[in-house]
Design an enzyme around this catalytic site. Structure first.
Site, PDB file in Angstrom:
ATOM      1  N   ASP A  57       0.865  -1.195   0.000  1.00 45.83           N
ATOM      2  CA  ASP A  57       0.000   0.000   0.000  1.00 45.83           C
ATOM      3  C   ASP A  57       0.898   1.240   0.000  1.00 45.83           C
ATOM      4  O   ASP A  57       1.836   1.354   0.792  1.00 45.83           O
ATOM      5  CB  ASP A  57      -0.892  -0.003   1.250  1.00 45.83           C
ATOM      6  CG  ASP A  57      -1.983   1.052   1.188  1.00 45.83           C
ATOM      7  OD1 ASP A  57      -3.126   0.701   0.795  1.00 45.83           O
ATOM      8  OD2 ASP A  57      -1.660   2.234   1.448  1.00 45.83           O
ATOM      9  N   ILE A  58       0.582   2.184  -0.976  1.00 48.23           N
ATOM     10  CA  ILE A  58       1.395   3.407  -1.084  1.00 48.23           C
ATOM     11  C   ILE A  58       1.085   4.296   0.122  1.00 48.23           C
ATOM     12  O   ILE A  58      -0.080   4.507   0.473  1.00 48.23           O
ATOM     13  CB  ILE A  58       1.106   4.150  -2.388  1.00 48.23           C
ATOM     14  CG1 ILE A  58       1.416   3.226  -3.591  1.00 48.23           C
ATOM     15  CG2 ILE A  58       1.904   5.449  -2.509  1.00 48.23           C
ATOM     16  CD1 ILE A  58       0.993   3.797  -4.939  1.00 48.23           C
ATOM     17  N   GLU A  88      -4.827   2.415  -4.121  1.00 51.57           N
ATOM     18  CA  GLU A  88      -3.363   2.461  -4.148  1.00 51.57           C
ATOM     19  C   GLU A  88      -2.796   1.235  -3.478  1.00 51.57           C
ATOM     20  O   GLU A  88      -1.675   1.205  -3.017  1.00 51.57           O
ATOM     21  CB  GLU A  88      -2.873   3.772  -3.474  1.00 51.57           C
ATOM     22  CG  GLU A  88      -2.702   3.800  -1.956  1.00 51.57           C
ATOM     23  CD  GLU A  88      -3.953   3.621  -1.110  1.00 51.57           C
ATOM     24  OE1 GLU A  88      -5.006   3.240  -1.684  1.00 51.57           O
ATOM     25  OE2 GLU A  88      -3.886   3.823   0.086  1.00 51.57           O
TER      26      GLU A  88
HETATM   27  N1  LIG Z   1      -4.473  10.023  -8.175  1.00 53.75           N
HETATM   28  C1  LIG Z   1      -5.249   8.990  -7.764  1.00 53.75           C
HETATM   29  N2  LIG Z   1      -5.610   8.857  -6.525  1.00 53.75           N
HETATM   30  C2  LIG Z   1      -6.361   7.818  -6.029  1.00 53.75           C
HETATM   31  C3  LIG Z   1      -6.758   6.807  -6.884  1.00 53.75           C
HETATM   32  N3  LIG Z   1      -7.479   5.879  -6.173  1.00 53.75           N
HETATM   33  C4  LIG Z   1      -7.518   6.294  -4.908  1.00 53.75           C
HETATM   34  N4  LIG Z   1      -6.847   7.506  -4.759  1.00 53.75           N
HETATM   35  C5  LIG Z   1      -6.659   8.284  -3.578  1.00 53.75           C
HETATM   36  O1  LIG Z   1      -5.899   7.623  -2.591  1.00 53.75           O
HETATM   37  C6  LIG Z   1      -6.200   8.174  -1.392  1.00 53.75           C
HETATM   38  C7  LIG Z   1      -6.221   7.186  -0.317  1.00 53.75           C
HETATM   39  O2  LIG Z   1      -6.168   7.819   0.859  1.00 53.75           O
HETATM   40  P1  LIG Z   1      -6.270   7.154   2.156  1.00 53.75           P
HETATM   41  O3  LIG Z   1      -7.086   5.909   2.144  1.00 53.75           O
HETATM   42  O4  LIG Z   1      -6.806   8.075   3.116  1.00 53.75           O
HETATM   43  O5  LIG Z   1      -4.804   6.775   2.588  1.00 53.75           O
HETATM   44  P2  LIG Z   1      -3.466   7.667   2.725  1.00 53.75           P
HETATM   45  O6  LIG Z   1      -3.709   8.999   2.436  1.00 53.75           O
HETATM   46  O7  LIG Z   1      -2.525   6.938   1.706  1.00 53.75           O
HETATM   47  O8  LIG Z   1      -2.992   7.341   4.113  1.00 53.75           O
HETATM   48  P3  LIG Z   1      -2.299   6.067   4.673  1.00 53.75           P
HETATM   49  O9  LIG Z   1      -2.868   4.974   3.887  1.00 53.75           O
HETATM   50  O10 LIG Z   1      -2.619   5.896   6.002  1.00 53.75           O
HETATM   51  O11 LIG Z   1      -0.876   6.247   4.360  1.00 53.75           O
HETATM   52  C8  LIG Z   1      -7.529   8.857  -1.626  1.00 53.75           C
HETATM   53  O12 LIG Z   1      -7.354  10.339  -1.471  1.00 53.75           O
HETATM   54  C9  LIG Z   1      -7.929   8.542  -2.968  1.00 53.75           C
HETATM   55  O13 LIG Z   1      -8.626   9.618  -3.602  1.00 53.75           O
HETATM   56  C10 LIG Z   1      -6.390   6.851  -8.249  1.00 53.75           C
HETATM   57  O14 LIG Z   1      -6.721   6.032  -9.023  1.00 53.75           O
HETATM   58  N5  LIG Z   1      -5.633   7.983  -8.600  1.00 53.75           N
END
Ligand SMILES: Nc1nc2c(ncn2[C@@H]2O[C@H](COP(=O)(O)OP(=O)(O)OP(=O)(O)O)[C@@H](O)[C@H]2O)c(=O)[nH]1
Length: 619
Positions: free
Chosen positions: A494-495, A537
């Site tokens: 997970d990113i 992600e």
């Molecule tokens: N650019 C882009 N963003 C995405 C995509 N799918 C999901 N996201 C974003 O990924 C983010 C996930 O955020 P969170 O679940 O809160 O996790 P985080 O910000 O990585 O925090 P931690 O997981 O705790 O590190 C969301 O803001 C989504 O909008 C995609 O296909 N493209």
């Protein structure tokens, strides 16, 4: 040869005809050849048997007439004793007897004193008179005479002749009836003859003289000549001593007033058969037999004529078979020539007929063959009104009809070929269109498949496909893992802080970061490993490696790559970090349990400050 024969109708017809002629002609020829000689011999025998009867009958007439002379003389109402003493009366009487009995050659009277008066027929139809010069024994002369016995022209003379010393005179004295003498020569000339003599006595029984009549052998021979049945045949009269009395053959005529005897050696032909035919028991059987003489086949037929007492006359017929067969052979040759000629004509007309029939058929065959090869100008010109002419005309009509039909067919064939070419062209176009459509459909299918199984952004397996494939592989009978209790390792990646990333650089850069991350992961995996995007992600990796260190190495490689290669090389190095969990996959658990346990470990990594890997080795 057999194939040629069975294929050649002309030869078969010719052979059948020849065989027919052969089996007809051969039995006839065989019967002919086997029976002809026998039939011929029987025919000759019959002819001679008949001829023998004729001769006997002639001899009968001949000798009987001689006896009748005396009967006739005794019936005459004359005084013989007086007549014999009157020379003129005696001559008239003798001439009268001679004129009435044509078979008699001489008639005479010899008185008891030895004088003779005789009248006979010469060869040139004149009479000859023999007369003693005096009324008793002494010289004797022969005269040329007329039918009455008169004539004074002397022909021959003899100084002394005594008839009383003659055999016929002596024999006549012995019996009081006509008696035959032996053959003896004439008084003056050398003509041989036989005499029938009869004594004349007076009423007291005193001998007055002897009457005699002569039958010359010339007369007998002339009669035999009429009985000759073939040019080279010989008819003989012989006595039992082997002397030839009369013969149709000039070589058998008496020589030096002596009858020719078989034992003289001058008759080799007779000598050949004499031992066979001379025994009385043989010739009295009227026998016939064949013999060879000087290389030629002869037939001999014997019979006999009883003259008087034991003095039989043997009648012999001798003839070369060729006298009869020559005509027969000539006829046979003629028949053979005619047969050969007829067979030749039959063969010629047979072959001509066969040719006449077969030539049009052969021409028809050749024409049919040529036409079967497409040579339409081979029509037959046969100017005949029979069935073959009709067949040729029908054949020509059939060819014309066939030709026009085939022309039509050719026209139709050209049209069909043109249409086929057109159709093929259309088909080709259609095929091209189908291929193009198939290609576009394949591509669409690929796209659909891509869309169905792969994430369009990162080009790795989407969530559903990853977990389906993960579950399928786990349930395979032979799993990729070495141990049945160990089926590999599950990575959840997970990113970190991606929301913030998006917020800072925008979603487009966020998408690029997602693509970049998936490329880094893929580059760190082997072909057997599988990666999928299971959330926004969040990614998952399944690898069938066995040892934990290897799993750890993969995670380290990914983390290291992310840290070493920033996403953007601008004034700021924009890099991403990830948190990951690695869990061993035991077989007994399902995929969901695996994921839950890995996800739990991920939270631990997040909680522990992110950018790290948390590994779970519990099974
Ligand atoms: N650019 C882009 N963003 C995405 C995509 N799918 C999901 N996201 C974003 O990924 C983010 C996930 O955020 P969170 O679940 O809160 O996790 P985080 O910000 O990585 O925090 P931690 O997981 O705790 O590190 C969301 O803001 C989504 O909008 C995609 O296909 N493209």
């Amino acid at each position: 040869m057999l194939i040629f024969f069975t294929k050649n109708l002309g030869w078969r017809i010719q052979f059948t005809l020849s065989l027919f002629v052969f089996i007809t002609a051969v039995p006839i020829g065989l019967i002919w050849y086997t029976s002809s000689e026998q039939v011929l011999f029987k025919t000759i025998e019959k002819l001679y048997h008949h001829s023998s009867e004729v001769i006997k009958s002639q001899l009968d007439d001949f000798f009987t007439e001689a006896k009748i002379v005396y009967e006739h003389q005794s019936r005459l109402n004359i005084n013989l004793a007086e007549t014999i003493n009157d020379r003129d009366k005696l001559l008239t009487h003798i001439a009268n007897i001679l004129n009435h009995h044509h078979d008699i050659d001489y008639y005479y009277f010899a008185n008891n004193k030895g004088a003779l008066l005789s009248l006979g027929k010469s060869q040139n139809a004149q009479y000859i008179r023999l007369e003693s010069d005096q009324p008793s024994v002494g010289p004797i002369s022969s005269y040329k005479a007329d039918f009455s016995g008169n004539g004074e022209h002397i022909l021959n003379q003899k100084t002394f002749f005594d008839p009383r010393t003659r055999d016929w005179y002596q024999r006549a004295l012995e019996k009081n009836q006509p008696v035959w003498s032996d053959i003896y020569p004439g008084v003056i000339d050398d003509i041989l003859g036989i005499s029938l003599s009869k004594v004349l006595k007076d009423t007291d029984g005193k001998v007055l003289g002897v009457w005699g009549l002569d039958l010359t052998l010339n007369s007998v021979t002339q009669k035999l000549q009429k009985s000759k049945l073939s040019p080279n045949s010989t008819v003989l009269l012989m006595n039992t001593r082997g002397e030839i009395i009369a013969s149709t053959n000039d070589k058998h005529t008496p020589k030096d007033r002596q009858l020719l005897n078989v034992s003289s050696g001058q008759t080799p032909l007779l000598q050949t058969i004499w031992p066979t035919v001379s025994p009385a028991e043989y010739y009295k059987n009227n026998s016939a037999y064949q013999f060879r003489y000087e290389g030629e086949q002869w037939v001999c037929f014997t019979s006999y004529y009883p003259l008087s007492d034991s003095r039989d006359i043997l009648v012999l017929f001798l003839t070369p078979v060729s006298d009869f067969t020559s005509e027969f052979i000539e006829t046979m040759h003629f028949a053979i020539i005619i047969t050969v000629l007829l067979v030749g004509i039959a063969i010629y007309y047979g072959s001509y007929g066969t040719k006449y029939i077969l030539t049009p058929i052969i021409r028809l065959t050749h024409s049919a063959e040529a036409i079967s090869q497409g040579k339409w100008n081979h029509q037959i010109h046969l100017d005949r009104q029979d069935e073959l002419g009709q067949l040729a005309r029908s054949f020509n009509k059939m060819i014309e009809h066939l030709k026009s039909y085939i022309d039509q067919l050719n026209t139709h064939q050209d049209e069909t070929a043109r249409l086929n070419a057109l159709l093929e062209k259309q088909n080709q176009k259609l095929e091209e269109r189908v291929q193009a459509r198939t290609l576009s459909l394949t591509e669409a299918n690929k796209k659909l498949q891509q869309l169905a199984y792969y994430d369009p952004l990162t080009n790795v397996a989407n969530r559903r496909y990853f977990w389906d494939e993960f579950e399928r592989q786990l349930h395979q009978p032979t799993g990729p893992a070495e141990s049945p209790l160990h089926r590999g390792w599950l990575f959840i990646l997970d990113i970190d802080n991606f929301k913030q990333f998006n917020d800072q650089y925008g979603h487009v850069v966020g998408d690029d970061a997602l693509k970049y991350f998936s490329q880094v992961c893929t580059s760190c995996l082997s072909d057997q490993d599988m990666i999928g995007r299971i959330g926004g992600e969040e990614f998952a990796i399944w690898s069938n490696i066995i040892h934990q260190a290897e799993a750890q190495a993969i995670a380290d490689a990914i983390l290291s790559a992310l840290s070493l290669q920033p996403l953007f090389k601008t004034e700021h190095n924009v890099a991403i970090t990830i948190s990951a969990s690695i869990g061993v996959i035991p077989c007994q658990y399902g995929d969901k349990n695996c994921y839950a346990r890995a996800d739990k470990q991920l939270y631990k990594a997040k909680a522990a400050g992110k950018n790290q890997v948390c590994i779970n080795t519990h099974r």
